[in-house]
Scaffold this motif. Structure first.
Motif, PDB file in Angstrom:
ATOM      1  N   ARG A 153      -5.900 -12.904 -12.305  1.00  0.00           N
ATOM      2  CA  ARG A 153      -6.006 -11.457 -12.520  1.00  0.00           C
ATOM      3  C   ARG A 153      -5.573 -10.660 -11.288  1.00  0.00           C
ATOM      4  O   ARG A 153      -5.615  -9.437 -11.290  1.00  0.00           O
ATOM      5  N   GLY A 154      -5.228 -11.337 -10.207  1.00  0.00           N
ATOM      6  CA  GLY A 154      -4.696 -10.627  -9.046  1.00  0.00           C
ATOM      7  C   GLY A 154      -5.731  -9.867  -8.230  1.00  0.00           C
ATOM      8  O   GLY A 154      -5.447  -8.781  -7.717  1.00  0.00           O
ATOM      9  N   TYR A 155      -6.925 -10.426  -8.084  1.00  0.00           N
ATOM     10  CA  TYR A 155      -7.961  -9.783  -7.252  1.00  0.00           C
ATOM     11  C   TYR A 155      -7.490  -9.657  -5.807  1.00  0.00           C
ATOM     12  O   TYR A 155      -6.707 -10.487  -5.321  1.00  0.00           O
ATOM     13  N   GLY A 156      -7.986  -8.657  -5.088  1.00  0.00           N
ATOM     14  CA  GLY A 156      -7.736  -8.548  -3.655  1.00  0.00           C
ATOM     15  C   GLY A 156      -8.272  -9.790  -2.958  1.00  0.00           C
ATOM     16  O   GLY A 156      -9.255 -10.380  -3.424  1.00  0.00           O
ATOM     17  N   PRO A 157      -7.647 -10.213  -1.834  1.00  0.00           N
ATOM     18  CA  PRO A 157      -8.028 -11.476  -1.189  1.00  0.00           C
ATOM     19  C   PRO A 157      -9.501 -11.559  -0.774  1.00  0.00           C
ATOM     20  O   PRO A 157     -10.148 -12.585  -0.987  1.00  0.00           O
ATOM     21  N   SER A 158     -10.044 -10.485  -0.202  1.00  0.00           N
ATOM     22  CA  SER A 158     -11.444 -10.547   0.253  1.00  0.00           C
ATOM     23  C   SER A 158     -12.386 -10.561  -0.945  1.00  0.00           C
ATOM     24  O   SER A 158     -13.414 -11.260  -0.946  1.00  0.00           O
ATOM     25  N   THR A 159     -12.044  -9.800  -1.969  1.00  0.00           N
ATOM     26  CA  THR A 159     -12.888  -9.774  -3.164  1.00  0.00           C
ATOM     27  C   THR A 159     -12.880 -11.144  -3.838  1.00  0.00           C
ATOM     28  O   THR A 159     -13.921 -11.626  -4.292  1.00  0.00           O
ATOM     29  N   ALA A 160     -11.724 -11.784  -3.865  1.00  0.00           N
ATOM     30  CA  ALA A 160     -11.647 -13.128  -4.469  1.00  0.00           C
ATOM     31  C   ALA A 160     -12.572 -14.092  -3.720  1.00  0.00           C
ATOM     32  O   ALA A 160     -13.348 -14.840  -4.339  1.00  0.00           O
ATOM     33  N   GLN A 218     -18.655  -4.841   8.024  1.00  0.00           N
ATOM     34  CA  GLN A 218     -18.917  -3.488   7.497  1.00  0.00           C
ATOM     35  C   GLN A 218     -18.622  -3.385   6.010  1.00  0.00           C
ATOM     36  O   GLN A 218     -18.771  -2.325   5.415  1.00  0.00           O
ATOM     37  N   GLY A 219     -18.139  -4.468   5.419  1.00  0.00           N
ATOM     38  CA  GLY A 219     -17.731  -4.430   4.007  1.00  0.00           C
ATOM     39  C   GLY A 219     -16.252  -4.109   3.872  1.00  0.00           C
ATOM     40  O   GLY A 219     -15.595  -3.732   4.846  1.00  0.00           O
ATOM     41  N   SER A 220     -15.741  -4.240   2.661  1.00  0.00           N
ATOM     42  CA  SER A 220     -14.311  -4.005   2.417  1.00  0.00           C
ATOM     43  C   SER A 220     -14.014  -2.522   2.216  1.00  0.00           C
ATOM     44  O   SER A 220     -14.780  -1.815   1.571  1.00  0.00           O
ATOM     45  N   TRP A 221     -12.859  -2.087   2.751  1.00  0.00           N
ATOM     46  CA  TRP A 221     -12.382  -0.727   2.480  1.00  0.00           C
ATOM     47  C   TRP A 221     -11.252  -0.714   1.463  1.00  0.00           C
ATOM     48  O   TRP A 221     -10.530   0.276   1.329  1.00  0.00           O
ATOM     49  N   ALA A 261     -13.199   1.729  -6.180  1.00  0.00           N
ATOM     50  CA  ALA A 261     -12.730   3.005  -6.758  1.00  0.00           C
ATOM     51  C   ALA A 261     -12.081   2.789  -8.115  1.00  0.00           C
ATOM     52  O   ALA A 261     -12.227   3.604  -9.017  1.00  0.00           O
ATOM     53  N   MET A 262     -11.384   1.668  -8.268  1.00  0.00           N
ATOM     54  CA  MET A 262     -10.613   1.453  -9.510  1.00  0.00           C
ATOM     55  C   MET A 262     -11.529   1.294 -10.731  1.00  0.00           C
ATOM     56  O   MET A 262     -11.097   1.514 -11.849  1.00  0.00           O
ATOM     57  N   ARG A 263     -12.768   0.917 -10.525  1.00  0.00           N
ATOM     58  CA  ARG A 263     -13.700   0.777 -11.651  1.00  0.00           C
ATOM     59  C   ARG A 263     -14.653   1.979 -11.767  1.00  0.00           C
ATOM     60  O   ARG A 263     -15.458   2.050 -12.693  1.00  0.00           O
TER      61      ARG A 263
HETATM   62  N1  AR6 Z   1     -11.475  -4.853   7.808  1.00  0.00           N
HETATM   63  C1  AR6 Z   1     -10.235  -5.403   7.821  1.00  0.00           C
HETATM   64  N2  AR6 Z   1      -9.468  -5.569   6.724  1.00  0.00           N
HETATM   65  C2  AR6 Z   1      -9.984  -5.169   5.554  1.00  0.00           C
HETATM   66  C3  AR6 Z   1     -11.280  -4.576   5.469  1.00  0.00           C
HETATM   67  C4  AR6 Z   1     -12.042  -4.417   6.659  1.00  0.00           C
HETATM   68  N3  AR6 Z   1     -13.262  -3.872   6.671  1.00  0.00           N
HETATM   69  N4  AR6 Z   1     -11.514  -4.289   4.191  1.00  0.00           N
HETATM   70  C5  AR6 Z   1     -10.425  -4.654   3.492  1.00  0.00           C
HETATM   71  N5  AR6 Z   1      -9.488  -5.191   4.320  1.00  0.00           N
HETATM   72  P1  AR6 Z   1     -10.102  -6.500  -0.921  1.00  0.00           P
HETATM   73  P2  AR6 Z   1      -9.849  -4.970  -3.389  1.00  0.00           P
HETATM   74  C6  AR6 Z   1      -8.151  -5.701   3.951  1.00  0.00           C
HETATM   75  O1  AR6 Z   1      -9.748  -7.931  -0.844  1.00  0.00           O
HETATM   76  O2  AR6 Z   1     -10.252  -3.684  -2.782  1.00  0.00           O
HETATM   77  C7  AR6 Z   1      -5.800  -5.945  -5.950  1.00  0.00           C
HETATM   78  O3  AR6 Z   1      -4.474  -5.940  -6.377  1.00  0.00           O
HETATM   79  C8  AR6 Z   1      -8.172  -7.228   3.788  1.00  0.00           C
HETATM   80  O4  AR6 Z   1      -6.909  -7.711   4.155  1.00  0.00           O
HETATM   81  O5  AR6 Z   1     -11.536  -6.117  -0.899  1.00  0.00           O
HETATM   82  O6  AR6 Z   1     -10.800  -5.615  -4.315  1.00  0.00           O
HETATM   83  C9  AR6 Z   1      -6.602  -4.840  -6.619  1.00  0.00           C
HETATM   84  O7  AR6 Z   1      -6.179  -4.566  -7.934  1.00  0.00           O
HETATM   85  C10 AR6 Z   1      -8.400  -7.366   2.298  1.00  0.00           C
HETATM   86  O8  AR6 Z   1      -7.993  -8.596   1.788  1.00  0.00           O
HETATM   87  O9  AR6 Z   1      -9.384  -5.972  -2.261  1.00  0.00           O
HETATM   88  C11 AR6 Z   1      -6.369  -3.655  -5.743  1.00  0.00           C
HETATM   89  O10 AR6 Z   1      -5.221  -2.993  -6.102  1.00  0.00           O
HETATM   90  C12 AR6 Z   1      -7.590  -6.215   1.740  1.00  0.00           C
HETATM   91  O11 AR6 Z   1      -7.784  -5.165   2.668  1.00  0.00           O
HETATM   92  C13 AR6 Z   1      -6.173  -4.244  -4.364  1.00  0.00           C
HETATM   93  O12 AR6 Z   1      -5.843  -5.629  -4.563  1.00  0.00           O
HETATM   94  C14 AR6 Z   1      -7.982  -5.751   0.335  1.00  0.00           C
HETATM   95  O13 AR6 Z   1      -9.364  -5.685   0.219  1.00  0.00           O
HETATM   96  C15 AR6 Z   1      -7.402  -4.161  -3.508  1.00  0.00           C
HETATM   97  O14 AR6 Z   1      -8.497  -4.775  -4.179  1.00  0.00           O
END
Ligand code: AR6
Ligand code: MG
Length: 305
Positions: free
Chosen positions: A85-92, A114-117, A122-124
């Motif tokens: 499904r293409g999750y963001g790397p940190s979320t995966a 500090q958590g992900s930015w 936002a997308m949900r």
């Molecule tokens: N410090 C450093 N890098 C960060 C930080 C932080 N605090 N937070 C995020 N990153 P992630 P998402 C970088 O994985 O928001 C998919 O296509 C880090 O490289 O939480 O769930 C979705 O559909 C991390 O892997 O993803 C969205 O379109 C990356 O930001 C998009 O990806 C993304 O954060 C983001 O999904």
């Protein structure tokens, strides 16, 4: 203000259509090549990505628990996780750790203290507006709470607030200038406010900006601060255009096309209703409309619409 059931279908289906139709255009050459392999269901329909998957998880969690229960939500996110499904790397990484039994609070801190930015909370967030379409204070509280499960960074959280507030205003048919003023009142982070001030200036001027200007001034990346104001601007500036023109504009802005389209699609769909959306078949279109209907009935039952 009475919110029509059609606005609910418009919002959730607008999100899913933006996601599924935007996904083939996300990222660079390798991402697009991979999506050519993964982007269709076994019936040949456009597949959606993590944006819609997490939105449906949030909707089902709110319906089942009748309120936001972060533990239930984390469990649903983890159970639904599919790498395809293409999750963001940190979320995966986070969801895999939760699946292995780790508490989401600890797992999230272990990845980014500090958590992900990212824009993943936002997308949900449009779903939060469907849960509380007329109560601005609860909207902000639940937007923040649901964001913290995966995106505790203040920018990740504010991105969710921004999109939820814009969606609630769209459900209420507020004009674009009022939408952006309401969004501004609910934000605190300077990085977010700077971008929203630009949107407010452009909305006041009323002239559609070039895609290249939007990319340069508001961003097109996966960080919440580089995509949420972009999506809000694109939705508001296309209220008088059709949905397809709006998606074409997002493609011209490039970058995180599926998520910007999903967020803009939800806001646009909340404003215009389901009948204004293209009839394009996508993965689980009827299921999405039925979840929207259940959210509407629940809000109606609670006297919120
Ligand atoms: N410090 C450093 N890098 C960060 C930080 C932080 N605090 N937070 C995020 N990153 P992630 P998402 C970088 O994985 O928001 C998919 O296509 C880090 O490289 O939480 O769930 C979705 O559909 C991390 O892997 O993803 C969205 O379109 C990356 O930001 C998009 O990806 C993304 O954060 C983001 O999904
Ligand atoms: Mg996505």
């Amino acid at each position: 203000m009475i919110t029509e059931p059609s606005a609910y279908g418009g919002c959730l289906l607008g999100l899913a259509l933006g996601d599924a139709l935007g996904a083939p255009y996300e990222g660079g050459v390798p991402e697009r090549a991979l999506w050519r392999l993964l982007g269709s269901t076994s019936q040949g329909l456009p597949r959606w990505t993590d944006d819609t998957s997490m939105s449906l998880d949030l909707a089902e969690s709110l319906l089942a628990c009748r309120a936001l229960d972060p533990d239930d939500l984390a469990g649903r996110f983890a159970a639904s996780y599919r790498w395809s499904r293409g999750y963001g790397p940190s979320t995966a990484r986070l969801l895999k750790r939760i699946r292995q039994g780790e508490d989401w609070r600890l797992a999230a801190k272990a990845i980014h203290p500090q958590g992900s930015w990212g824009n993943g909370a936002a997308m949900r967030a449009p779903v939060v507006a469907l849960h509380c379409p007329s109560d601005p204070d609860t909207l902000v509280l639940i937007s923040r709470e649901q964001a913290r499960v995966t995106h505790a960074h203040p920018l990740g959280v504010e991105g969710a607030v921004m999109i939820a507030v814009a969606t609630q205003c769209a459900l209420q048919h507020l004009p674009p200038a009022e939408v952006i003023r309401t969004v501004q009142k609910n934000l605190h982070e300077p990085q977010m406010l700077t971008r929203v001030e630009t949107v407010a200036r452009w909305v006041e001027r009323g002239v559609l900006q070039e895609a290249v200007t939007v990319r340069r001034e508001l961003g097109n990346g996966i960080a919440a601060q580089d995509s949420c104001a972009t999506a809000v601007y694109i939705a508001l500036s296309h209220f008088d255009h059709c949905f397809e023109d709006m998606l074409a504009f997002v493609r011209a802005v490039r970058g995180d096309v599926d998520t910007i389209s999903a967020m803009a699609g939800a806001i646009w769909g909340a404003r215009h209703g389901v009948k204004a959306l293209p009839v394009t078949p996508i993965e689980a279109r009827d299921d999405i409309l039925s979840i929207a209907q259940r959210l509407y009935e629940r809000a109606q039952h609670r006297g919120k619409v």
